[in-house]
Design a protein around this motif. Structure first.
Motif, PDB file in Angstrom:
ATOM      1  N   ASP A  55       0.833  -1.205   0.000  1.00  0.00           N
ATOM      2  CA  ASP A  55       0.000   0.000   0.000  1.00  0.00           C
ATOM      3  C   ASP A  55       0.869   1.256   0.000  1.00  0.00           C
ATOM      4  O   ASP A  55       0.583   2.232  -0.717  1.00  0.00           O
ATOM      5  CB  ASP A  55      -0.910  -0.011   1.221  1.00  0.00           C
ATOM      6  N   ALA A  56       1.945   1.261   0.777  1.00  0.00           N
ATOM      7  CA  ALA A  56       2.829   2.430   0.815  1.00  0.00           C
ATOM      8  C   ALA A  56       3.538   2.629  -0.519  1.00  0.00           C
ATOM      9  O   ALA A  56       3.708   3.774  -0.973  1.00  0.00           O
ATOM     10  CB  ALA A  56       3.853   2.256   1.934  1.00  0.00           C
ATOM     11  N   GLU A  57       3.934   1.543  -1.161  1.00  0.00           N
ATOM     12  CA  GLU A  57       4.578   1.673  -2.471  1.00  0.00           C
ATOM     13  C   GLU A  57       3.601   2.205  -3.511  1.00  0.00           C
ATOM     14  O   GLU A  57       3.982   3.017  -4.376  1.00  0.00           O
ATOM     15  CB  GLU A  57       5.139   0.321  -2.901  1.00  0.00           C
ATOM     16  N   ALA A  58       2.322   1.787  -3.455  1.00  0.00           N
ATOM     17  CA  ALA A  58       1.314   2.319  -4.369  1.00  0.00           C
ATOM     18  C   ALA A  58       1.092   3.813  -4.129  1.00  0.00           C
ATOM     19  O   ALA A  58       0.962   4.603  -5.080  1.00  0.00           O
ATOM     20  CB  ALA A  58       0.005   1.556  -4.202  1.00  0.00           C
ATOM     21  N   THR A  82      11.952  22.058  -6.227  1.00  0.00           N
ATOM     22  CA  THR A  82      11.927  20.636  -5.874  1.00  0.00           C
ATOM     23  C   THR A  82      12.186  19.787  -7.105  1.00  0.00           C
ATOM     24  O   THR A  82      12.104  20.254  -8.243  1.00  0.00           O
ATOM     25  CB  THR A  82      10.574  20.234  -5.269  1.00  0.00           C
ATOM     26  N   THR A  83      12.533  18.527  -6.815  1.00  0.00           N
ATOM     27  CA  THR A  83      12.599  17.509  -7.860  1.00  0.00           C
ATOM     28  C   THR A  83      11.558  16.446  -7.532  1.00  0.00           C
ATOM     29  O   THR A  83      10.877  16.521  -6.501  1.00  0.00           O
ATOM     30  CB  THR A  83      14.002  16.891  -7.933  1.00  0.00           C
ATOM     31  N   ILE A  84      11.484  15.464  -8.367  1.00  0.00           N
ATOM     32  CA  ILE A  84      10.500  14.410  -8.113  1.00  0.00           C
ATOM     33  C   ILE A  84      10.829  13.621  -6.852  1.00  0.00           C
ATOM     34  O   ILE A  84       9.951  13.003  -6.250  1.00  0.00           O
ATOM     35  CB  ILE A  84      10.406  13.465  -9.332  1.00  0.00           C
ATOM     36  N   ASP A  85      12.092  13.685  -6.401  1.00  0.00           N
ATOM     37  CA  ASP A  85      12.481  12.961  -5.187  1.00  0.00           C
ATOM     38  C   ASP A  85      12.365  13.817  -3.930  1.00  0.00           C
ATOM     39  O   ASP A  85      12.253  13.281  -2.828  1.00  0.00           O
ATOM     40  CB  ASP A  85      13.918  12.444  -5.311  1.00  0.00           C
ATOM     41  N   THR A  86      12.403  15.153  -4.101  1.00  0.00           N
ATOM     42  CA  THR A  86      12.359  16.033  -2.933  1.00  0.00           C
ATOM     43  C   THR A  86      11.004  16.711  -2.750  1.00  0.00           C
ATOM     44  O   THR A  86      10.844  17.484  -1.798  1.00  0.00           O
ATOM     45  CB  THR A  86      13.443  17.117  -3.050  1.00  0.00           C
ATOM     46  N   ALA A  87      10.057  16.458  -3.622  1.00  0.00           N
ATOM     47  CA  ALA A  87       8.722  17.032  -3.465  1.00  0.00           C
ATOM     48  C   ALA A  87       8.105  16.542  -2.152  1.00  0.00           C
ATOM     49  O   ALA A  87       8.274  15.363  -1.780  1.00  0.00           O
ATOM     50  CB  ALA A  87       7.838  16.657  -4.640  1.00  0.00           C
ATOM     51  N   PRO A  88       7.416  17.399  -1.400  1.00  0.00           N
ATOM     52  CA  PRO A  88       6.884  17.002  -0.083  1.00  0.00           C
ATOM     53  C   PRO A  88       6.000  15.761  -0.128  1.00  0.00           C
ATOM     54  O   PRO A  88       6.164  14.858   0.707  1.00  0.00           O
ATOM     55  CB  PRO A  88       6.098  18.246   0.361  1.00  0.00           C
ATOM     56  N   ASP A  89       5.070  15.705  -1.063  1.00  0.00           N
ATOM     57  CA  ASP A  89       4.179  14.540  -1.128  1.00  0.00           C
ATOM     58  C   ASP A  89       4.967  13.264  -1.434  1.00  0.00           C
ATOM     59  O   ASP A  89       4.712  12.202  -0.848  1.00  0.00           O
ATOM     60  CB  ASP A  89       3.101  14.764  -2.197  1.00  0.00           C
ATOM     61  N   ALA A 133       1.998   9.492  -5.743  1.00  0.00           N
ATOM     62  CA  ALA A 133       2.579  10.807  -5.460  1.00  0.00           C
ATOM     63  C   ALA A 133       3.531  11.222  -6.574  1.00  0.00           C
ATOM     64  O   ALA A 133       3.548  12.394  -6.989  1.00  0.00           O
ATOM     65  CB  ALA A 133       3.304  10.774  -4.118  1.00  0.00           C
ATOM     66  N   ARG A 134       4.315  10.294  -7.085  1.00  0.00           N
ATOM     67  CA  ARG A 134       5.198  10.610  -8.210  1.00  0.00           C
ATOM     68  C   ARG A 134       4.394  10.982  -9.445  1.00  0.00           C
ATOM     69  O   ARG A 134       4.775  11.900 -10.207  1.00  0.00           O
ATOM     70  CB  ARG A 134       6.109   9.412  -8.508  1.00  0.00           C
ATOM     71  N   GLN A 135       3.289  10.287  -9.652  1.00  0.00           N
ATOM     72  CA  GLN A 135       2.434  10.601 -10.805  1.00  0.00           C
ATOM     73  C   GLN A 135       1.843  12.004 -10.670  1.00  0.00           C
ATOM     74  O   GLN A 135       1.810  12.781 -11.640  1.00  0.00           O
ATOM     75  CB  GLN A 135       1.321   9.554 -10.916  1.00  0.00           C
ATOM     76  N   ARG A 136       1.376  12.362  -9.482  1.00  0.00           N
ATOM     77  CA  ARG A 136       0.826  13.702  -9.278  1.00  0.00           C
ATOM     78  C   ARG A 136       1.898  14.765  -9.486  1.00  0.00           C
ATOM     79  O   ARG A 136       1.611  15.840 -10.043  1.00  0.00           O
ATOM     80  CB  ARG A 136       0.237  13.811  -7.868  1.00  0.00           C
ATOM     81  N   TYR A 137       3.111  14.494  -9.059  1.00  0.00           N
ATOM     82  CA  TYR A 137       4.169  15.466  -9.284  1.00  0.00           C
ATOM     83  C   TYR A 137       4.432  15.634 -10.773  1.00  0.00           C
ATOM     84  O   TYR A 137       4.642  16.751 -11.262  1.00  0.00           O
ATOM     85  CB  TYR A 137       5.450  15.027  -8.574  1.00  0.00           C
ATOM     86  N   GLY A 138       4.444  14.512 -11.501  1.00  0.00           N
ATOM     87  CA  GLY A 138       4.627  14.603 -12.953  1.00  0.00           C
ATOM     88  C   GLY A 138       3.516  15.409 -13.607  1.00  0.00           C
ATOM     89  O   GLY A 138       3.770  16.214 -14.523  1.00  0.00           O
ATOM     90  N   GLN A 139       2.269  15.205 -13.132  1.00  0.00           N
ATOM     91  CA  GLN A 139       1.160  15.983 -13.675  1.00  0.00           C
ATOM     92  C   GLN A 139       1.328  17.471 -13.355  1.00  0.00           C
ATOM     93  O   GLN A 139       1.082  18.330 -14.210  1.00  0.00           O
ATOM     94  CB  GLN A 139      -0.159  15.465 -13.104  1.00  0.00           C
ATOM     95  N   ALA A 140       1.751  17.782 -12.157  1.00  0.00           N
ATOM     96  CA  ALA A 140       1.955  19.183 -11.791  1.00  0.00           C
ATOM     97  C   ALA A 140       3.069  19.804 -12.612  1.00  0.00           C
ATOM     98  O   ALA A 140       2.974  20.969 -13.041  1.00  0.00           O
ATOM     99  CB  ALA A 140       2.277  19.281 -10.300  1.00  0.00           C
ATOM    100  N   ASP A 141       4.128  19.061 -12.856  1.00  0.00           N
ATOM    101  CA  ASP A 141       5.220  19.575 -13.676  1.00  0.00           C
ATOM    102  C   ASP A 141       4.745  19.822 -15.103  1.00  0.00           C
ATOM    103  O   ASP A 141       5.086  20.852 -15.728  1.00  0.00           O
ATOM    104  CB  ASP A 141       6.368  18.580 -13.656  1.00  0.00           C
ATOM    105  N   ALA A 142       3.939  18.875 -15.638  1.00  0.00           N
ATOM    106  CA  ALA A 142       3.404  19.053 -16.981  1.00  0.00           C
ATOM    107  C   ALA A 142       2.452  20.245 -17.042  1.00  0.00           C
ATOM    108  O   ALA A 142       2.428  21.008 -18.028  1.00  0.00           O
ATOM    109  CB  ALA A 142       2.692  17.781 -17.434  1.00  0.00           C
ATOM    110  N   THR A 143       1.654  20.415 -16.000  1.00  0.00           N
ATOM    111  CA  THR A 143       0.743  21.562 -15.944  1.00  0.00           C
ATOM    112  C   THR A 143       1.520  22.870 -15.946  1.00  0.00           C
ATOM    113  O   THR A 143       1.127  23.847 -16.597  1.00  0.00           O
ATOM    114  CB  THR A 143      -0.135  21.467 -14.696  1.00  0.00           C
TER     115      THR A 143
END
Length: 388
Positions: free
Chosen positions: A113-116, A229-236, A121-131
């Protein structure tokens, strides 16, 4: 005599000089023996005194001493049913050996569950970066639209100036009859049309600027999510990664290992038992790091100092095995002072009792390895107060 009986001869008279000589000889011999005995006693006493001074003077002893060790209590850090117990009481274990294995089904589900959550969270960051990228493109496009609207405005202003000049030229020659009324009317209409086009172009510039401002606001909101931030340092993403690490740690803690070398005692766990986090399940006694707490009388502490050598024996091995140690500490108070119910001496029938103070003695590890001790064994300790 007439009857023929023999008459006894008279006894010889004692010779006084001869008896005195024998008595003097016996007395002389006795005095000689007494002198020899006195010399022997004095010699033995001197030798004993010398031996005591060289070997026993300055030594304080007690038989109120016991073996101790800093035992390690093994506790479960996660809850769960016991799947396997790999040790038994009195068994010797090494640091890192597996003691108990818990059922890890719940921990594996929590890890999945934690890995999912981390992937989400990585997907949301990618979406925010694309936005944010799309917002930058929109701002650039709105900037181009402003340039186009400003160009149209300049063109419309040029048209207004041209039509105004044409109208002025026709009005200047209208009195000569060279220009008809219809041409003059058309020129005036053309000027108004050009002015309307100019106003429309100016409104287009304002609209384009407003659109660009809105796009810039969207860009700021989008960049606020990913700025710095980067995808590894984003808070979420970092929070989700921490939950994954926690789940991995809980999974690893289902395998309980020995924290130190020692002997298993007080085992309180069985297969199938469900244990709670923090519950003690056994104790490991590190006999290789055993020490001795010797309780000396307060009257013996005049010369006891930290660092002095000590010799110890135990009934466990007998007097033939002598341990060598060193004083490493003196307790801050007597046992009575820290007892559950301290002594109350402010009474009318007070009787003085000689108190004892614990002295900790560290043992030689090599001797401990050759002759291991057990916690609680009694010892006889002797400290050489002349040593440093």
């Amino acid at each position: 005599m007439a009857d023929g009986t023999a008459t006894a001869a008279p006894a010889p008279l004692p010779q006084v000089g001869e008896n005195d000589e024998a008595k003097e000889a016996r007395l002389a011999k006795r005095r000689k023996l007494l002198r020899i005995l006195a010399i022997a006693v004095v010699t033995i006493a001197a030798l004993w005194g010398l031996w005591y001074f060289l070997t026993q003077a300055g030594r304080v002893s007690t038989d109120n001493a016991y073996v101790g060790a800093d035992s390690a209590t093994v506790t479960a850090l996660v809850s769960g049913p016991v799947k396997e117990v790999r040790v038994s009481g009195t068994q010797t274990v090494r640091k890192g050996d597996i003691l108990v294995i818990l059922d890890d089904a719940d921990q594996r589900i929590a890890l999945a569950d934690a890995e999912a959550t981390l992937r989400q969270a990585r997907q949301r960051y990618g979406q925010a970066d694309a936005t944010a990228d799309a917002a930058r493109s929109r701002v650039a496009a709105r900037g181009a639209e402003i340039v186009q609207a400003q160009a149209r405005l300049r063109d419309a202003e040029a048209t207004v100036e041209r039509t105004r000049a044409e109208l002025a030229r026709r009005e200047s020659i209208a009195g000569t009859g060279a220009v008809s009324t219809e041409e003059l009317t058309a020129a005036r209409a053309a000027l108004k049309q050009a002015q309307a086009a100019r106003d429309l172009a100016a409104a287009g510039v304002t609209s384009a600027q407003a659109t660009r401002g809105s796009a810039a606001g969207d860009l700021g909101a989008a960049e606020a999510v990913v700025r710095g931030t980067t995808i590894d340092t984003a808070p979420d993403v970092a929070a989700a990664q921490a939950r994954v690490e926690k789940a991995k740690l809980d999974l690893a803690r289902t395998v309980i290992r020995a924290p130190v070398n020692g002997i298993v005692t007080n085992k309180q766990v069985q297969v199938g038992q469900r244990i709670a986090a923090g519950a003690p399940i056994m104790v490991i006694v590190p006999i290789d790091a055993a020490y001795v707490d010797a309780n000396y009388k307060e009257s013996q502490f005049k010369k006891i100092r930290i660092g002095q050598p000590a010799e110890l024996t135990s009934d466990y091995y007998g007097g033939d095995v002598v341990y060598h140690g060193k004083v490493v500490g003196i307790a801050g108070g007597t046992g009575a002072a820290f007892s559950l119910i301290p002594a109350q001496n402010a009474t009318g029938n007070w009787v003085k009792v000689v108190q004892r103070l614990p002295v900790r003695i560290a043992l030689d590890p090599k001797e401990l390895k050759a002759h291991p001790l057990r916690v609680g064994l009694s010892m006889e300790a002797t400290i050489d107060t002349r040593g440093r």
